[in-house]
Write a protein that holds these residues in place. Sequence first.
Motif, PDB file in Angstrom:
ATOM      1  N   ALA A 238       2.749  13.212  -3.196  1.00  0.00           N
ATOM      2  CA  ALA A 238       2.991  12.837  -4.453  1.00  0.00           C
ATOM      3  C   ALA A 238       1.966  11.666  -4.526  1.00  0.00           C
ATOM      4  CB  ALA A 238       4.393  12.427  -4.512  1.00  0.00           C
ATOM      5  N   ALA A 239       1.493  10.983  -3.552  1.00  0.00           N
ATOM      6  CA  ALA A 239       0.834   9.829  -3.200  1.00  0.00           C
ATOM      7  C   ALA A 239      -0.628   9.986  -3.277  1.00  0.00           C
ATOM      8  CB  ALA A 239       1.374   8.600  -2.412  1.00  0.00           C
ATOM      9  N   ARG A 240      -1.079  11.290  -3.500  1.00  0.00           N
ATOM     10  CA  ARG A 240      -2.273  11.717  -3.116  1.00  0.00           C
ATOM     11  C   ARG A 240      -3.565  10.843  -3.604  1.00  0.00           C
ATOM     12  NH1 ARG A 240      -2.885  17.497  -6.138  1.00  0.00           N
ATOM     13  NH2 ARG A 240      -2.500  16.598  -8.229  1.00  0.00           N
ATOM     14  N   ASN A 241      -3.384  10.538  -5.035  1.00  0.00           N
ATOM     15  CA  ASN A 241      -4.339   9.679  -5.610  1.00  0.00           C
ATOM     16  C   ASN A 241      -4.097   8.163  -5.670  1.00  0.00           C
ATOM     17  OD1 ASN A 241      -6.632  10.567  -6.695  1.00  0.00           O
ATOM     18  ND2 ASN A 241      -6.025  10.202  -9.023  1.00  0.00           N
ATOM     19  N   ILE A 242      -3.304   7.600  -4.614  1.00  0.00           N
ATOM     20  CA  ILE A 242      -3.119   6.161  -4.544  1.00  0.00           C
ATOM     21  C   ILE A 242      -3.746   5.696  -3.280  1.00  0.00           C
ATOM     22  CG2 ILE A 242      -1.585   4.401  -4.211  1.00  0.00           C
ATOM     23  CD1 ILE A 242       0.568   6.099  -5.684  1.00  0.00           C
ATOM     24  N   THR A 243      -4.741   4.699  -3.461  1.00  0.00           N
ATOM     25  CA  THR A 243      -5.431   4.222  -2.309  1.00  0.00           C
ATOM     26  C   THR A 243      -6.062   2.832  -2.746  1.00  0.00           C
ATOM     27  OG1 THR A 243      -7.118   4.685  -0.485  1.00  0.00           O
ATOM     28  CG2 THR A 243      -7.687   5.474  -2.859  1.00  0.00           C
ATOM     29  N   GLY A 244      -6.193   2.087  -1.492  1.00  0.00           N
ATOM     30  CA  GLY A 244      -6.632   0.792  -1.551  1.00  0.00           C
ATOM     31  C   GLY A 244      -5.653  -0.285  -2.153  1.00  0.00           C
ATOM     32  N   GLN A 245      -4.140   0.154  -2.211  1.00  0.00           N
ATOM     33  CA  GLN A 245      -3.173  -0.511  -2.583  1.00  0.00           C
ATOM     34  C   GLN A 245      -2.360  -1.316  -1.604  1.00  0.00           C
ATOM     35  OE1 GLN A 245      -3.533  -0.928  -6.144  1.00  0.00           O
ATOM     36  NE2 GLN A 245      -5.388   0.482  -5.784  1.00  0.00           N
ATOM     37  N   SER A 246      -1.870  -2.582  -2.051  1.00  0.00           N
ATOM     38  CA  SER A 246      -0.908  -3.007  -1.198  1.00  0.00           C
ATOM     39  C   SER A 246       0.320  -3.343  -1.982  1.00  0.00           C
ATOM     40  CB  SER A 246      -1.264  -4.393  -0.805  1.00  0.00           C
ATOM     41  OG  SER A 246      -2.442  -4.120   0.269  1.00  0.00           O
ATOM     42  N   ILE A 247       1.445  -2.631  -1.844  1.00  0.00           N
ATOM     43  CA  ILE A 247       2.683  -2.712  -2.348  1.00  0.00           C
ATOM     44  C   ILE A 247       3.820  -3.523  -2.297  1.00  0.00           C
ATOM     45  CG2 ILE A 247       4.220  -1.077  -3.854  1.00  0.00           C
ATOM     46  CD1 ILE A 247       2.117   1.068  -3.345  1.00  0.00           C
ATOM     47  N   ASN A 248       4.143  -4.371  -2.962  1.00  0.00           N
ATOM     48  CA  ASN A 248       5.332  -5.231  -2.519  1.00  0.00           C
ATOM     49  C   ASN A 248       6.819  -4.430  -2.633  1.00  0.00           C
ATOM     50  OD1 ASN A 248       3.384  -7.184  -2.638  1.00  0.00           O
ATOM     51  ND2 ASN A 248       4.349  -8.474  -4.356  1.00  0.00           N
ATOM     52  N   VAL A 249       7.603  -4.507  -1.564  1.00  0.00           N
ATOM     53  CA  VAL A 249       8.685  -3.979  -1.498  1.00  0.00           C
ATOM     54  C   VAL A 249       9.678  -5.455  -0.923  1.00  0.00           C
ATOM     55  CG1 VAL A 249      10.349  -2.495  -0.556  1.00  0.00           C
ATOM     56  CG2 VAL A 249       8.285  -1.874  -0.868  1.00  0.00           C
ATOM     57  N   ASP A 250      10.190  -6.051  -2.144  1.00  0.00           N
ATOM     58  CA  ASP A 250      10.748  -7.532  -1.814  1.00  0.00           C
ATOM     59  C   ASP A 250      11.719  -8.014  -2.659  1.00  0.00           C
ATOM     60  OD1 ASP A 250       9.260  -8.013  -3.938  1.00  0.00           O
ATOM     61  OD2 ASP A 250       8.086  -9.520  -3.297  1.00  0.00           O
ATOM     62  N   GLY A 251      12.537  -6.877  -3.414  1.00  0.00           N
ATOM     63  CA  GLY A 251      13.306  -7.393  -4.238  1.00  0.00           C
ATOM     64  C   GLY A 251      12.752  -8.347  -5.435  1.00  0.00           C
ATOM     65  N   GLY A 252      11.672  -8.327  -5.718  1.00  0.00           N
ATOM     66  CA  GLY A 252      11.134  -9.372  -6.799  1.00  0.00           C
ATOM     67  C   GLY A 252      10.612 -10.744  -6.241  1.00  0.00           C
ATOM     68  N   LEU A 253      10.802 -10.831  -4.794  1.00  0.00           N
ATOM     69  CA  LEU A 253      10.329 -12.258  -4.439  1.00  0.00           C
ATOM     70  C   LEU A 253       8.989 -12.806  -5.002  1.00  0.00           C
ATOM     71  CD1 LEU A 253      12.105 -14.134  -2.648  1.00  0.00           C
ATOM     72  CD2 LEU A 253      11.187 -12.990  -0.709  1.00  0.00           C
ATOM     73  N   ILE A 254       8.023 -11.946  -4.994  1.00  0.00           N
ATOM     74  CA  ILE A 254       6.710 -12.223  -5.395  1.00  0.00           C
ATOM     75  C   ILE A 254       6.083 -11.294  -6.157  1.00  0.00           C
ATOM     76  CG2 ILE A 254       4.274 -12.067  -4.470  1.00  0.00           C
ATOM     77  CD1 ILE A 254       5.291 -14.666  -3.454  1.00  0.00           C
ATOM     78  N   MET A 255       5.767 -11.879  -7.220  1.00  0.00           N
ATOM     79  CA  MET A 255       5.373 -10.856  -8.495  1.00  0.00           C
ATOM     80  C   MET A 255       3.891 -10.794  -8.674  1.00  0.00           C
ATOM     81  SD  MET A 255       8.666 -10.819 -11.075  1.00  0.00           S
ATOM     82  CE  MET A 255      10.254 -10.833 -10.323  1.00  0.00           C
ATOM     83  N   MET A 256       2.980 -10.454  -7.608  1.00  0.00           N
ATOM     84  CA  MET A 256       1.578 -10.583  -7.665  1.00  0.00           C
ATOM     85  C   MET A 256       0.985  -9.463  -6.778  1.00  0.00           C
ATOM     86  SD  MET A 256       0.823 -14.204  -6.159  1.00  0.00           S
ATOM     87  CE  MET A 256      -0.850 -13.649  -5.645  1.00  0.00           C
TER      88      MET A 256
END
Length: 256
Positions: A238-256
């Motif tokens: 399902a993620a085959r076209n996603i690359t070069g990304q850094s994805i936050n999983v943090d409950g919204g602590l940082i929004m950037m």
Amino acid sequence: MRLADRAVLITGAASGIGWGMAKAMAREGARVAIADIDRAKVEQRVAELGGAAYGVTADVGDLAEIDRMVSSVTAHFGRLDVMVNNAGVTRRCAFMDIDEALWDQVHRVNAKGVFFCLQRAAREMISQGGGVIINTASIAGRGYPGTSNAAYAASKGAVITMTMLAARALGRHNITVNSICPGVTRTELAQNIMQLQSEKEGRPLADIEAQAARGIPIGRMNEPDDIAEMAVFLASPAARNITGQSINVDGGLIMM
Ligand SMILES: NC(=O)c1ccc[n+]([C@@H]2O[C@H](COP(=O)([O-])OP(=O)(O)OC[C@H]3O[C@@H](n4cnc5c(N)ncnc54)[C@H](O)[C@@H]3O)[C@@H](O)[C@H]2O)c1
């Protein structure tokens, strides 16, 4: 079974987030190699996971050990589909107290280790025609002020940057490279940091934990499973076209 039969190697998989990822990927049908510097824990986790689990003891700060680790896992499974560069170290340290020893200790594992594991895994993936690389970075790498220390934050900034450059270099080989940036996650590493803070400030651990949760928009810390679910998604077709990304999983602590 989103990862049916995929051959996966996870570093730092004997505890915390890495162990959560190992269990989640195995549940999705993957054959999982647990790599960690702690030999006894590797053996224990392989026995717990059962099935197609494989264990390898390695220090990811040592290039010869990285080579041995990747070679043995590839030989065992016959291929390497997913490499998760998750091993990381830190301790709480004030900005002006950071010394060369702490800098070197943290960067040896978190920055050098991630780069050379990624590069070594990519050699296998290039020759087999593709693969998935996932790095565990941190919201510390985006300047989160609650970081354990600035040397650690810089090492995670390095992971975010090398993720983008690796994705550019490896895209034509059908290899995706992404990072997950966990926020505060309930593991031994996080518990140790909060325990020290509790001792230093003379406040109960429960207070420190409640304070940490109050600063999170969703109001709860991550469990390792929250990070593991993102890793499963990134490793899946399902993620085959996603690359070069850094994805936050943090409950919204940082929004950037
Ligand atoms: N827990 C958090 O709040 C949090 C937040 C953001 C990012 N992270 C990152 O998540 C990753 C996992 O952290 P965790 O909280 O599960 O930590 P943890 O301490 O619970 O687990 C880390 C594992 O890595 C292993 N390890 C340490 N040095 C190693 C080396 N040189 N070679 C091989 N294995 C080694 C340890 O033995 C341990 O099993 C790390 O990269 C960490 O920086 C954690």
